[in-house]
Motif scaffolding. Structure first.
Motif, PDB file in Angstrom:
ATOM      1  N   SER A 150       1.083  -1.527   0.006  1.00  0.00           N
ATOM      2  CA  SER A 150       0.125  -0.356   0.016  1.00  0.00           C
ATOM      3  C   SER A 150       1.293   1.492   0.089  1.00  0.00           C
ATOM      4  O   SER A 150       0.340   2.676  -0.975  1.00  0.00           O
ATOM      5  CB  SER A 150      -1.159  -0.148   1.398  1.00  0.00           C
ATOM      6  OG  SER A 150      -0.371   0.148   2.105  1.00  0.00           O
ATOM      7  N   THR A 153       2.460   1.225  -3.379  1.00  0.00           N
ATOM      8  CA  THR A 153       2.128   2.193  -4.665  1.00  0.00           C
ATOM      9  C   THR A 153       0.829   3.561  -4.147  1.00  0.00           C
ATOM     10  O   THR A 153       0.122   3.938  -5.425  1.00  0.00           O
ATOM     11  CB  THR A 153       0.598   1.404  -4.392  1.00  0.00           C
ATOM     12  OG1 THR A 153      -0.028   0.766  -3.910  1.00  0.00           O
ATOM     13  CG2 THR A 153       1.923  -0.004  -5.055  1.00  0.00           C
ATOM     14  N   THR A 155      -1.618   4.298  -2.409  1.00  0.00           N
ATOM     15  CA  THR A 155      -2.691   4.100  -2.081  1.00  0.00           C
ATOM     16  C   THR A 155      -3.059   3.905  -0.628  1.00  0.00           C
ATOM     17  O   THR A 155      -4.380   3.649  -0.257  1.00  0.00           O
ATOM     18  CB  THR A 155      -2.820   1.955  -2.930  1.00  0.00           C
ATOM     19  OG1 THR A 155      -2.458   1.504  -2.944  1.00  0.00           O
ATOM     20  CG2 THR A 155      -2.682   2.423  -4.342  1.00  0.00           C
ATOM     21  N   ASP A 156      -2.326   3.964   0.284  1.00  0.00           N
ATOM     22  CA  ASP A 156      -2.585   3.535   1.919  1.00  0.00           C
ATOM     23  C   ASP A 156      -2.619   5.176   2.584  1.00  0.00           C
ATOM     24  O   ASP A 156      -2.753   5.986   1.870  1.00  0.00           O
ATOM     25  CB  ASP A 156      -0.910   3.681   2.640  1.00  0.00           C
ATOM     26  CG  ASP A 156      -0.547   4.874   2.146  1.00  0.00           C
ATOM     27  OD1 ASP A 156      -0.168   5.621   1.095  1.00  0.00           O
ATOM     28  OD2 ASP A 156       0.250   5.446   3.418  1.00  0.00           O
ATOM     29  N   TYR A 157      -3.470   4.512   3.196  1.00  0.00           N
ATOM     30  CA  TYR A 157      -3.785   5.499   4.282  1.00  0.00           C
ATOM     31  C   TYR A 157      -3.668   6.210   5.758  1.00  0.00           C
ATOM     32  O   TYR A 157      -2.661   5.488   6.043  1.00  0.00           O
ATOM     33  CB  TYR A 157      -5.956   4.909   5.443  1.00  0.00           C
ATOM     34  CG  TYR A 157      -7.047   4.095   3.953  1.00  0.00           C
ATOM     35  CD1 TYR A 157      -6.771   4.545   2.799  1.00  0.00           C
ATOM     36  CD2 TYR A 157      -6.978   3.009   3.753  1.00  0.00           C
ATOM     37  CE1 TYR A 157      -7.562   4.295   1.942  1.00  0.00           C
ATOM     38  CE2 TYR A 157      -7.572   2.198   3.441  1.00  0.00           C
ATOM     39  CZ  TYR A 157      -8.355   2.708   2.203  1.00  0.00           C
ATOM     40  OH  TYR A 157      -9.922   2.167   1.208  1.00  0.00           O
ATOM     41  N   TRP A 173      -3.642  -0.306   4.179  1.00  0.00           N
ATOM     42  CA  TRP A 173      -5.027  -0.229   3.707  1.00  0.00           C
ATOM     43  C   TRP A 173      -6.317  -1.019   5.386  1.00  0.00           C
ATOM     44  O   TRP A 173      -7.314  -1.039   4.990  1.00  0.00           O
ATOM     45  CB  TRP A 173      -5.737  -1.225   3.128  1.00  0.00           C
ATOM     46  CG  TRP A 173      -4.455  -0.923   1.693  1.00  0.00           C
ATOM     47  CD1 TRP A 173      -4.812   0.292   1.281  1.00  0.00           C
ATOM     48  CD2 TRP A 173      -4.199  -1.882   0.039  1.00  0.00           C
ATOM     49  NE1 TRP A 173      -4.174   0.303  -0.343  1.00  0.00           N
ATOM     50  CE2 TRP A 173      -4.090  -0.841  -0.460  1.00  0.00           C
ATOM     51  CE3 TRP A 173      -4.146  -3.410   0.003  1.00  0.00           C
ATOM     52  CZ2 TRP A 173      -3.466  -1.515  -1.827  1.00  0.00           C
ATOM     53  CZ3 TRP A 173      -3.884  -3.912  -0.605  1.00  0.00           C
ATOM     54  CH2 TRP A 173      -2.779  -2.670  -1.683  1.00  0.00           C
TER      55      TRP A 173
END
Length: 474
Positions: A150, A153, A155-157, A173
């Motif tokens: 994550s 890429t 796309t992690d929180y 994630w």
């Protein structure tokens, strides 16, 4: 009939072991359903509490000593009495939140006795130590891989909310940064133990890869829990690997001592560049800014009184003032007690003071049976997020003592076994497993999300149950 019963017991046993490894999968599915589908955490609640009921059935059928069941029922009665009392005296109150909180707190109790029975069943049938390492490793590896993918890429929180946007950190994630941090902290010593257990030569140093992945994930979350737990664990691993090397003079002990030193040293070198270091710096800057604002609000003495420099000869005007000669003391000042507490507890001490006020003003019935979820709040409920305090204020004097009873009992039994078998227990295995228990209790006391979070508590009680059975402290 007897053969079928034994087969079912084995099925129960392996299911509960597999359930340990499935925890992060369940957390990930729940997080994605919340973040992407805007659903609540119903999935994890239903699954975990269904398993808790299954554990109760497991205990009822296979537990020969019925004392654990009697205790669980008694604790349930006391909690129910507290709930009924709060329905009468507490306003406002949310019945759903009260019941959910009670179930979350009951979860580690039921699962503790369930896992004690699991490891007693495994005794003599297979190596429960290897089984424990294996399932903890699966859980940690899954979380670490998700964190790495994550973050890589993008796309992690983020770990922190919009109001705390200046702080940095990633929770992958997953949904709850505090819970993920606590899970990684509790499982990390077991992962390190796996690496040490498997590494017997430098060509097998790849077994330390799960440790490095878990270490990276713990640090990248950006919380104090993950970082401190990692440093403590690596320090214990280094120290006792060296002790074992000095006692046995074995090549595996020397190799693991060197590898632990390299990983700990690398972590120390990288620390200034980690999210936790940057977050601590942000926190200190915030305190300094507050200090400057307070000073600015105070009326200046120079504006109230005539300046002495105006009354003195012009030689004084030509000399540089002390403020110009000396660096600003803004950065050098010592932190106040309140700032230190805020830094350690992340402002949880303020909520603790609020709940202490609730408790002082509460009627005797609530002092004995508890104020329920979040205390006697007036508007929005807010727990302290320090487990022992939350348990005390929620369940009162009677409920709190009864709740801690099994942990105190097994703790005393374990200490007795340690003191009477000190030489055989002074090994890297027991020291790292003991580190997990100490870290879990420390996290519960300072940062919470252990006893009151089923996603976290299952790792703590499973490991505690293993030690209780392995050291014959039941």
């Amino acid at each position: 009939m007897g053969t079928k019963l034994i087969q079912k017991e084995q099925n129960f046993t392996y299911f509960f072991l597999l359930f340990i490894a499935l925890q992060p999968v369940l957390d990930l599915l729940t997080s994605l359903s919340i973040q992407m589908l805007h659903m609540d955490a119903t999935l994890s609640i239903v699954v975990r509490f269904s398993v808790m009921l299954l554990a109760m059935i497991y205990l009822f059928i296979y537990q020969k000593n019925k004392k654990p069941l009697v205790y669980i029922c008694l604790l349930g009665v006391i909690m129910a009495a507290g709930l009924l009392n709060n329905l009468v005296v507490k306003h406002p109150i949310s019945f759903g939140e009260e019941v959910k909180f009670m179930a979350k707190c009951m979860y580690p109790i039921v699962m503790l006795f369930g896992y004690i029975l699991v490891f007693k069943t495994l005794q003599g049938k297979q190596n429960s130590y290897d089984t424990l390492l294996q399932y903890f490793l699966y859980a940690s590896l899954f979380m670490s891989i998700i964190m790495v993918i994550s973050i890589a890429t993008g796309t992690d929180y983020q770990s922190y909310t919009i109001s705390e946007i200046s702080k940095i950190g990633s929770k992958g994630w997953f949904y709850a940064a505090n819970e993920i941090s606590a899970i990684l902290a509790i499982t990390f010593p077991v992962v390190v133990l796996y690496s040490i257990h498997k590494t017997t030569s430098f060509t097998q140093a790849y077994y330390w890869l799960p440790t490095i992945l878990a270490l990276y994930s713990s640090i990248m979350i950006g919380t104090k829990v993950g970082y401190i737990s990692s440093i403590v664990t690596l320090g214990v691993a280094l120290f006792f690997s060296f002790i074992e090397y000095m006692m046995k003079r074995g090549r595996p002990q020397l190799i693991n001592t060197i590898l632990a030193l390299l990983v700990l040293g690398g972590t120390a070198i990288a620390t200034p560049f980690t999210p936790i270091a940057k977050n601590m710096d942000i926190h200190l800057q915030f305190y300094n800014k507050q200090h400057v604002n307070k000073q600015a609000e105070q009326p200046s003495k120079q504006e109230q009184q005539p300046s002495k420099q105006e009354q003195q000869p012009s030689k004084q005007e030509q000399q540089p003032s002390k403020q110009e000669q000396q660096p600003s003391k803004q950065e050098e000042r010592a932190l106040t007690t309140g700032e230190v507490n805020s830094l350690i507890y992340s402002d949880r001490d303020q909520f603790l003071n609020m709940h202490q006020k609730y408790f002082q003003e509460a009627p005797l019935s609530q002092k004995l049976l508890g104020m329920g979820y979040a205390g006697n709040y007036e508007k929005a409920p807010k727990v302290i997020e320090m487990d022992f305090h939350d348990l005390f204020f929620s369940f009162g004097i009677i409920g709190f003592i009864l709740y801690l009873l099994p942990f105190v009992y097994f703790g005393i039994r374990l200490m007795f076994r340690i003191l009477t078998n000190f030489k055989s227990i002074l090994t890297i295995k027991y020291m790292l497993l003991g580190t997990t228990i100490v870290l879990a209790i420390g996290i519960a006391f300072t940062a919470g999300h252990v006893f009151t979070a089923p996603a976290v508590s299952i790792f703590f009680v499973a490991l505690l149950a293993y030690l209780i059975v392995d050291l014959q402290a039941e």
